[in-house]
Design an enzyme around this catalytic site. Structure first.
Site, PDB file in Angstrom:
ATOM      1  N   SER A  18       0.853  -1.189   0.000  1.00  0.00           N
ATOM      2  CA  SER A  18       0.000   0.000   0.000  1.00  0.00           C
ATOM      3  C   SER A  18       0.884   1.232   0.000  1.00  0.00           C
ATOM      4  O   SER A  18       1.675   1.451   0.936  1.00  0.00           O
ATOM      5  CB  SER A  18      -0.886   0.009   1.245  1.00  0.00           C
ATOM      6  OG  SER A  18      -1.409   1.307   1.421  1.00  0.00           O
ATOM      7  N   HIS A  42      -1.169  -1.286  -4.391  1.00  0.00           N
ATOM      8  CA  HIS A  42      -2.449  -0.914  -3.771  1.00  0.00           C
ATOM      9  C   HIS A  42      -2.484   0.593  -3.519  1.00  0.00           C
ATOM     10  O   HIS A  42      -1.623   1.137  -2.821  1.00  0.00           O
ATOM     11  CB  HIS A  42      -2.583  -1.684  -2.460  1.00  0.00           C
ATOM     12  CG  HIS A  42      -3.894  -1.536  -1.768  1.00  0.00           C
ATOM     13  ND1 HIS A  42      -5.009  -2.262  -2.107  1.00  0.00           N
ATOM     14  CD2 HIS A  42      -4.267  -0.752  -0.737  1.00  0.00           C
ATOM     15  CE1 HIS A  42      -6.015  -1.937  -1.319  1.00  0.00           C
ATOM     16  NE2 HIS A  42      -5.592  -1.009  -0.463  1.00  0.00           N
ATOM     17  N   ASP A  44      -4.680   3.652  -2.015  1.00  0.00           N
ATOM     18  CA  ASP A  44      -5.777   3.980  -1.106  1.00  0.00           C
ATOM     19  C   ASP A  44      -6.303   5.375  -1.394  1.00  0.00           C
ATOM     20  O   ASP A  44      -5.625   6.370  -1.132  1.00  0.00           O
ATOM     21  CB  ASP A  44      -5.288   3.896   0.342  1.00  0.00           C
ATOM     22  CG  ASP A  44      -5.113   2.455   0.792  1.00  0.00           C
ATOM     23  OD1 ASP A  44      -6.073   1.677   0.655  1.00  0.00           O
ATOM     24  OD2 ASP A  44      -4.010   2.109   1.256  1.00  0.00           O
ATOM     25  N   MET A  46      -8.958   8.154  -0.498  1.00  0.00           N
ATOM     26  CA  MET A  46      -9.836   8.538   0.624  1.00  0.00           C
ATOM     27  C   MET A  46     -10.353   9.951   0.411  1.00  0.00           C
ATOM     28  O   MET A  46      -9.585  10.840   0.008  1.00  0.00           O
ATOM     29  CB  MET A  46      -9.063   8.487   1.938  1.00  0.00           C
ATOM     30  CG  MET A  46      -8.398   7.148   2.202  1.00  0.00           C
ATOM     31  SD  MET A  46      -7.668   7.105   3.844  1.00  0.00           S
ATOM     32  CE  MET A  46      -6.782   5.541   3.780  1.00  0.00           C
ATOM     33  N   HIS A  75      -8.286   1.136  -4.300  1.00  0.00           N
ATOM     34  CA  HIS A  75      -9.255   0.897  -3.231  1.00  0.00           C
ATOM     35  C   HIS A  75      -9.943   2.233  -2.956  1.00  0.00           C
ATOM     36  O   HIS A  75      -9.349   3.128  -2.351  1.00  0.00           O
ATOM     37  CB  HIS A  75      -8.477   0.366  -2.009  1.00  0.00           C
ATOM     38  CG  HIS A  75      -9.287   0.205  -0.767  1.00  0.00           C
ATOM     39  ND1 HIS A  75      -8.703   0.007   0.470  1.00  0.00           N
ATOM     40  CD2 HIS A  75     -10.625   0.192  -0.551  1.00  0.00           C
ATOM     41  CE1 HIS A  75      -9.656  -0.094   1.386  1.00  0.00           C
ATOM     42  NE2 HIS A  75     -10.829   0.013   0.799  1.00  0.00           N
ATOM     43  N   MET A  77     -12.162   4.534  -1.122  1.00  0.00           N
ATOM     44  CA  MET A  77     -12.864   4.806   0.140  1.00  0.00           C
ATOM     45  C   MET A  77     -13.500   6.175   0.006  1.00  0.00           C
ATOM     46  O   MET A  77     -13.047   7.164   0.606  1.00  0.00           O
ATOM     47  CB  MET A  77     -11.857   4.752   1.299  1.00  0.00           C
ATOM     48  CG  MET A  77     -11.420   3.334   1.618  1.00  0.00           C
ATOM     49  SD  MET A  77      -9.892   3.280   2.587  1.00  0.00           S
ATOM     50  CE  MET A  77      -8.690   3.333   1.272  1.00  0.00           C
ATOM     51  N   MET A 146     -11.916  -5.806   4.890  1.00  0.00           N
ATOM     52  CA  MET A 146     -11.134  -4.894   5.721  1.00  0.00           C
ATOM     53  C   MET A 146     -10.885  -5.566   7.063  1.00  0.00           C
ATOM     54  O   MET A 146     -11.809  -6.062   7.705  1.00  0.00           O
ATOM     55  CB  MET A 146     -11.886  -3.576   5.959  1.00  0.00           C
ATOM     56  CG  MET A 146     -12.009  -2.656   4.761  1.00  0.00           C
ATOM     57  SD  MET A 146     -10.457  -2.293   3.919  1.00  0.00           S
ATOM     58  CE  MET A 146      -9.487  -1.499   5.204  1.00  0.00           C
ATOM     59  N   ASP A 184      -6.997  -6.407   4.118  1.00  0.00           N
ATOM     60  CA  ASP A 184      -6.360  -5.084   4.179  1.00  0.00           C
ATOM     61  C   ASP A 184      -6.371  -4.551   5.605  1.00  0.00           C
ATOM     62  O   ASP A 184      -7.440  -4.240   6.150  1.00  0.00           O
ATOM     63  CB  ASP A 184      -7.134  -4.141   3.242  1.00  0.00           C
ATOM     64  CG  ASP A 184      -6.467  -2.776   3.079  1.00  0.00           C
ATOM     65  OD1 ASP A 184      -5.411  -2.551   3.696  1.00  0.00           O
ATOM     66  OD2 ASP A 184      -7.026  -1.962   2.325  1.00  0.00           O
TER      67      ASP A 184
END
Ligand code: DX5
Ligand code: ZN
Length: 228
Positions: A18, A42, A44, A46, A75, A77, A146, A184
């Protein structure tokens, strides 16, 4: 650069570093150096609404794309991912994972991801039941469970995830579904073997890769820990 189908690599341990824990001032180099040993990168994303943190978006995916031949695994979010799917695909994402909690019409969103040319991932939070993904298992390449509450790297693995993985893999086996199970949050050499044996095959690792002095060796250590 798509992810290999689960059926072709089911006995392999896949590691997804990540970049949340990487050096943001040197992202390209941090990605290039792990690309020989890692299996996906990966990312992330957000939005400060669905999760209490802000990170990065499509321009960063575009900027890092030339630094790796690995699948880029995004991913999302974010409160509502639907306006962003095509943008992430165009920026260079290979797999897009959306939270079931954020999609009013999850089945439609899985189709939208596929139509954008990406592999499909669906993720649920620790408190969300497997029933949230039960009806769309046929549509996905990956289910992400998660194992921390999303928003931050470096949190502690929530132990009840291991049983949830076991139940999800059993459900997939009973229905003849071959899909990746990614986990994750809080994965390290001390717990990866148990999580692997429960049925997960793909592991996001932030602090246990980029938080180590030698991230390449850290990936090898995570893979080796599953074998002993
Ligand atoms: C948390 C993120 C994770 C995070 C994992 O919301 O989805 O991908 O980077 O970090 P570690 O491996 O440090 O728990
Ligand atoms: Zn993540």
């Amino acid at each position: 650069m798509k992810l290999k189908p689960y059926a072709e690599c089911k006995d392999k341990v896949l590691i997804s570093p990540s970049i949340l824990s990487a050096d943001f001032a040197n992202l390209g180099e941090d990605i290039r150096k792990v690309s020989q040993d890692a299996d996906t990168i990966h990312v992330d994303v957000m939005d400060g609404v669905f999760v209490p943190n802000l990170t990065i978006g499509m321009p960063v995916v575009k900027a890092i794309r030339p630094y790796t031949d690995l699948p880029i695994d995004c991913h999302l979010m974010v409160h509502d991912p639907t306006p962003f799917i095509e943008g992430f695909a165009e920026a260079g994402a290979d797999l897009i994972t959306v939270h079931a909690e954020t999609c009013q019409h999850l089945h439609r969103v899985t189709q939208q991801i596929r139509q954008a040319g990406c592999d499909v991932g669906v993720v649920i939070n620790p408190a969300t039941s497997l029933s949230a993904v039960e009806e769309i298992l046929d549509e996905v390449d990956m289910i992400l469970l998660m194992s921390v509450n999303p928003g931050f790297g470096g949190q502690k693995y929530i132990e009840s995830t291991t049983d949830k993985i076991r139940r999800l893999r059993q459900m997939m086996i009973e229905r003849g579904i071959e899909a990746h199970i990614q986990v994750d949050g809080g994965i390290g050499t001390g717990n990866i073997k148990d999580v692997y044996e429960a049925g997960a095959n793909c592991f996001v690792a932030g602090s246990s890769v980029y938080g180590k002095p030698d991230p390449v060796q850290a990936i090898r250590d995570l893979k080796a820990a599953c074998e002993v």
